[in-house]
Design an enzyme around this catalytic site. Sequence first.
Site, PDB file in Angstrom:
ATOM      1  N   ASP A  74      -6.865  30.756  95.300  1.00 36.58           N
ATOM      2  CA  ASP A  74      -5.740  31.657  95.541  1.00 36.58           C
ATOM      3  C   ASP A  74      -4.576  31.099  94.718  1.00 36.58           C
ATOM      4  O   ASP A  74      -4.592  29.925  94.333  1.00 36.58           O
ATOM      5  CB  ASP A  74      -5.421  31.674  97.039  1.00 36.58           C
ATOM      6  CG  ASP A  74      -4.169  32.468  97.365  1.00 36.58           C
ATOM      7  OD1 ASP A  74      -4.006  33.573  96.832  1.00 36.58           O
ATOM      8  OD2 ASP A  74      -3.344  31.954  98.149  1.00 36.58           O
ATOM      9  N   ARG A  75      -3.559  31.881  94.456  1.00 34.96           N
ATOM     10  CA  ARG A  75      -2.443  31.400  93.641  1.00 34.96           C
ATOM     11  C   ARG A  75      -1.273  30.940  94.503  1.00 34.96           C
ATOM     12  O   ARG A  75      -1.006  29.752  94.617  1.00 34.96           O
ATOM     13  CB  ARG A  75      -1.994  32.498  92.660  1.00 34.96           C
ATOM     14  CG  ARG A  75      -1.085  31.962  91.552  1.00 34.96           C
ATOM     15  CD  ARG A  75      -0.397  33.068  90.784  1.00 34.96           C
ATOM     16  NE  ARG A  75       0.809  33.490  91.510  1.00 34.96           N
ATOM     17  CZ  ARG A  75       1.729  34.281  91.011  1.00 34.96           C
ATOM     18  NH1 ARG A  75       1.596  34.793  89.813  1.00 34.96           N
ATOM     19  NH2 ARG A  75       2.787  34.606  91.726  1.00 34.96           N
ATOM     20  N   ASP A  76      -0.557  31.894  95.110  1.00 39.32           N
ATOM     21  CA  ASP A  76       0.675  31.576  95.838  1.00 39.32           C
ATOM     22  C   ASP A  76       0.371  30.729  97.068  1.00 39.32           C
ATOM     23  O   ASP A  76      -0.408  31.121  97.924  1.00 39.32           O
ATOM     24  CB  ASP A  76       1.408  32.856  96.240  1.00 39.32           C
ATOM     25  CG  ASP A  76       1.830  33.685  95.033  1.00 39.32           C
ATOM     26  OD1 ASP A  76       2.049  33.106  93.955  1.00 39.32           O
ATOM     27  OD2 ASP A  76       1.925  34.916  95.171  1.00 39.32           O
TER      28      ASP A  76
ATOM     29  N   ASP B 183       8.069  34.060 101.364  1.00 37.41           N
ATOM     30  CA  ASP B 183       7.917  35.326 102.086  1.00 37.41           C
ATOM     31  C   ASP B 183       8.664  36.454 101.370  1.00 37.41           C
ATOM     32  O   ASP B 183       8.422  37.627 101.635  1.00 37.41           O
ATOM     33  CB  ASP B 183       8.424  35.195 103.524  1.00 37.41           C
ATOM     34  CG  ASP B 183       7.490  34.346 104.379  1.00 37.41           C
ATOM     35  OD1 ASP B 183       6.281  34.244 104.056  1.00 37.41           O
ATOM     36  OD2 ASP B 183       7.964  33.769 105.378  1.00 37.41           O
TER      37      ASP B 183
ATOM     38  N   TYR C 219       8.457  36.812  98.080  1.00 37.17           N
ATOM     39  CA  TYR C 219       7.697  36.997  96.854  1.00 37.17           C
ATOM     40  C   TYR C 219       8.232  36.091  95.736  1.00 37.17           C
ATOM     41  O   TYR C 219       9.414  35.781  95.688  1.00 37.17           O
ATOM     42  CB  TYR C 219       7.679  38.459  96.371  1.00 37.17           C
ATOM     43  CG  TYR C 219       7.007  39.387  97.343  1.00 37.17           C
ATOM     44  CD1 TYR C 219       5.680  39.744  97.192  1.00 37.17           C
ATOM     45  CD2 TYR C 219       7.705  39.883  98.451  1.00 37.17           C
ATOM     46  CE1 TYR C 219       5.055  40.578  98.109  1.00 37.17           C
ATOM     47  CE2 TYR C 219       7.085  40.712  99.362  1.00 37.17           C
ATOM     48  CZ  TYR C 219       5.759  41.051  99.186  1.00 37.17           C
ATOM     49  OH  TYR C 219       5.153  41.867 100.101  1.00 37.17           O
TER      50      TYR C 219
ATOM     51  N   GLN D 284      -1.145  40.442  94.384  1.00 36.73           N
ATOM     52  CA  GLN D 284       0.192  40.505  93.788  1.00 36.73           C
ATOM     53  C   GLN D 284       0.817  41.859  94.077  1.00 36.73           C
ATOM     54  O   GLN D 284       1.129  42.641  93.177  1.00 36.73           O
ATOM     55  CB  GLN D 284       0.114  40.214  92.281  1.00 36.73           C
ATOM     56  CG  GLN D 284      -0.262  38.783  91.949  1.00 36.73           C
ATOM     57  CD  GLN D 284       0.764  37.791  92.453  1.00 36.73           C
ATOM     58  OE1 GLN D 284       1.972  37.994  92.313  1.00 36.73           O
ATOM     59  NE2 GLN D 284       0.310  36.705  93.068  1.00 36.73           N
ATOM     60  N   SER D 285       1.012  42.147  95.371  1.00 34.02           N
ATOM     61  CA  SER D 285       1.565  43.448  95.756  1.00 34.02           C
ATOM     62  C   SER D 285       3.017  43.604  95.325  1.00 34.02           C
ATOM     63  O   SER D 285       3.540  44.712  95.337  1.00 34.02           O
ATOM     64  CB  SER D 285       1.441  43.662  97.267  1.00 34.02           C
ATOM     65  OG  SER D 285       2.297  42.788  97.974  1.00 34.02           O
TER      66      SER D 285
ATOM     67  N   CYS E 189      -9.807  45.704  96.000  1.00 36.81           N
ATOM     68  CA  CYS E 189      -9.511  44.427  95.359  1.00 36.81           C
ATOM     69  C   CYS E 189      -8.491  43.580  96.120  1.00 36.81           C
ATOM     70  O   CYS E 189      -8.329  42.403  95.824  1.00 36.81           O
ATOM     71  CB  CYS E 189      -9.063  44.622  93.910  1.00 36.81           C
ATOM     72  SG  CYS E 189      -7.642  45.678  93.626  1.00 36.81           S
ATOM     73  N   ARG E 190      -7.837  44.155  97.105  1.00 37.10           N
ATOM     74  CA  ARG E 190      -6.855  43.374  97.858  1.00 37.10           C
ATOM     75  C   ARG E 190      -7.570  42.511  98.888  1.00 37.10           C
ATOM     76  O   ARG E 190      -8.283  43.010  99.751  1.00 37.10           O
ATOM     77  CB  ARG E 190      -5.848  44.308  98.549  1.00 37.10           C
ATOM     78  CG  ARG E 190      -4.747  43.556  99.276  1.00 37.10           C
ATOM     79  CD  ARG E 190      -3.654  44.499  99.763  1.00 37.10           C
ATOM     80  NE  ARG E 190      -2.710  43.794 100.591  1.00 37.10           N
ATOM     81  CZ  ARG E 190      -1.754  42.989 100.139  1.00 37.10           C
ATOM     82  NH1 ARG E 190      -1.612  42.820  98.849  1.00 37.10           N
ATOM     83  NH2 ARG E 190      -0.936  42.373 100.967  1.00 37.10           N
TER      84      ARG E 190
END
Length: 178
Positions: free
Chosen positions: A7-9, A17, A19, A52-53, A99-100
């Site tokens: 995962d990235r973040d 929170d 972004y 990446q919403s 994909c989410r």
Amino acid sequence: MKLIILDRDGVINEDSDNYIKSVDEWQPVPGSIEAIANLSKAGFTIAVATNQSGLGRGYYSQQTLNDMHGKMLGLVEEQGGSIACIKFCPHTPVDNCDCRKPQPGLVRQIEKELDVSSAGAWFVGDSAKDIEVARSCDCLPVLVKSGKGMRTLSSGMGLNDVAIFDNLLAFSKSVIRD
């Protein structure tokens, strides 16, 4: 191929929170770049799967996301490592895409691009969504305490099958040692 999906973040870079919306806000978790480089040099293929919403919400542009990923790739390459592919979901939760995370779409995209099965690969994340997608794709789930990891630990979700580490660097040292 020994695959590790990250995962990235919260795993590679500090999370918020609110972004991560700019290259300046994209700051690595201490030790994460070293961890990726060391895993790569030890023969692991590294892939990134990230929701990446913020893109779908209009918080930043595709170019900004590309620049954030360019920064990440550059830092890893400076340490002699590499990331084989980065897959991201730009959708918001209401888009009902496949994909989410926790849906398996990003992992399936990684499998297709790298021509490999994710079954048995490590999937390192900091959230319940990461653990869920790891399980659904027959990956080995890993939870790091960085990012939202402590929140996930205290959530009460069953973690009996999950390896838990302080951060990506601690995970990398364990995997390389073994």
